[in-house]
Design an enzyme around this catalytic site. Structure first.
Site, PDB file in Angstrom:
ATOM      1  N   CYS A   8       0.757  -1.152   0.226  1.00 47.05           N
ATOM      2  CA  CYS A   8       0.007  -0.036  -0.183  1.00 47.05           C
ATOM      3  C   CYS A   8       0.841   1.342   0.038  1.00 47.05           C
ATOM      4  O   CYS A   8       1.983   1.209  -0.392  1.00 47.05           O
ATOM      5  CB  CYS A   8      -0.943  -0.039   1.053  1.00 47.05           C
ATOM      6  N   ASN A  11       2.537   1.410   4.323  1.00 48.72           N
ATOM      7  CA  ASN A  11       2.865  -0.006   4.918  1.00 48.72           C
ATOM      8  C   ASN A  11       2.310  -0.043   6.449  1.00 48.72           C
ATOM      9  O   ASN A  11       2.956  -0.707   7.338  1.00 48.72           O
ATOM     10  CB  ASN A  11       4.145  -0.468   4.610  1.00 48.72           C
ATOM     11  N   CYS A  13      -1.201   0.974   7.594  1.00 47.43           N
ATOM     12  CA  CYS A  13      -2.701   0.658   7.719  1.00 47.43           C
ATOM     13  C   CYS A  13      -3.120  -0.748   6.855  1.00 47.43           C
ATOM     14  O   CYS A  13      -3.701  -1.611   7.640  1.00 47.43           O
ATOM     15  CB  CYS A  13      -3.487   1.753   7.279  1.00 47.43           C
ATOM     16  N   ARG A  14      -3.173  -0.853   5.424  1.00 50.51           N
ATOM     17  CA  ARG A  14      -3.907  -1.462   4.923  1.00 50.51           C
ATOM     18  C   ARG A  14      -3.070  -2.984   4.549  1.00 50.51           C
ATOM     19  O   ARG A  14      -3.450  -3.997   5.059  1.00 50.51           O
ATOM     20  CB  ARG A  14      -4.258  -1.249   3.485  1.00 50.51           C
ATOM     21  N   SER A  15      -1.895  -2.652   3.933  1.00 48.65           N
ATOM     22  CA  SER A  15      -0.930  -3.806   3.893  1.00 48.65           C
ATOM     23  C   SER A  15      -0.593  -4.736   5.024  1.00 48.65           C
ATOM     24  O   SER A  15      -0.624  -6.033   4.908  1.00 48.65           O
ATOM     25  CB  SER A  15       0.299  -3.419   2.673  1.00 48.65           C
ATOM     26  N   ASP A 124      -8.222   3.735   1.454  1.00 49.13           N
ATOM     27  CA  ASP A 124      -7.183   4.219   2.385  1.00 49.13           C
ATOM     28  C   ASP A 124      -8.090   4.582   3.802  1.00 49.13           C
ATOM     29  O   ASP A 124      -8.705   5.625   3.582  1.00 49.13           O
ATOM     30  CB  ASP A 124      -6.638   5.155   1.886  1.00 49.13           C
TER      31      ASP A 124
END
Ligand code: 4NP
Length: 156
Positions: A8, A11, A13-15, A124
């Site tokens: 993301c 690196n 929050c999402r990934s 996001d």
């Protein structure tokens, strides 16, 4: 052996959720020895940091530990070390392709497209609230189950 890198922007929050949930389902299936799993960001602002506390919290609520992860930036070597590099949104995929060396061996794809066959971004959540992190968690959980099934399906 399959190697999968989730990418993301930051690196944090999402990934980390994509990595943590894919690892969780791989471990539950007893397939840890068949996968190398990691995550990275296209940006370097959060290098060395643990995941965002809101990502850690939503994962912990479901019994998935991601607090030991450490943010890093996508590197040219990753295009040789990983078979599959999955961008969490379309901007990520565009940025990943910009960094891709000519002799890359990795396949680059959009995460939800590869996992679920839907050309949608994982939104996001950085400027959002706990509900946005819950949405990311649920998307990543569903995508992880589907991706594992896809990557372990016997060749026809
Ligand atoms: P991620 O979220 O890409 O899911 O880790 C973000 C993290 C940090 C920032 C933006 C998005 N930031 O602007 O620092």
């Amino acid at each position: 052996m399959r190697s999968v890198l989730f990418v993301c922007l930051g690196n944090i929050c999402r990934s980390p959720l994509a990595e943590g949930l894919f690892r969780h389902h791989v471990e539950t299936a007893g397939l840890s020895d068949r996968f190398t799993i990691d995550s990275a960001g296209t940006g370097n602002w959060h290098k060395g940091e643990p995941p965002d506390r809101r990502s850690i919290a939503v994962a912990a609520r479901y019994g998935v530990a991601i607090h030991e992860q450490c943010a890093r930036q996508l590197h040219a070597d990753d295009f040789h070390r990983f078979d599959l590099i999955l961008g969490l949104d379309r901007d990520n995929v565009r940025n990943i392709r910009t960094l891709m060396p000519d002799d890359a061996t990795a396949t680059v794809a959009l995460y939800l497209d590869e996992a679920l066959g839907i050309s949608k971004d994982v939104p996001d959540p950085y400027y959002g609230d706990a509900r946005d992190f819950e949405t990311v968690y649920n998307l990543c959980d569903k995508a992880s189950v589907a991706l594992l099934a896809k990557l372990t399906k016997p060749a026809p």
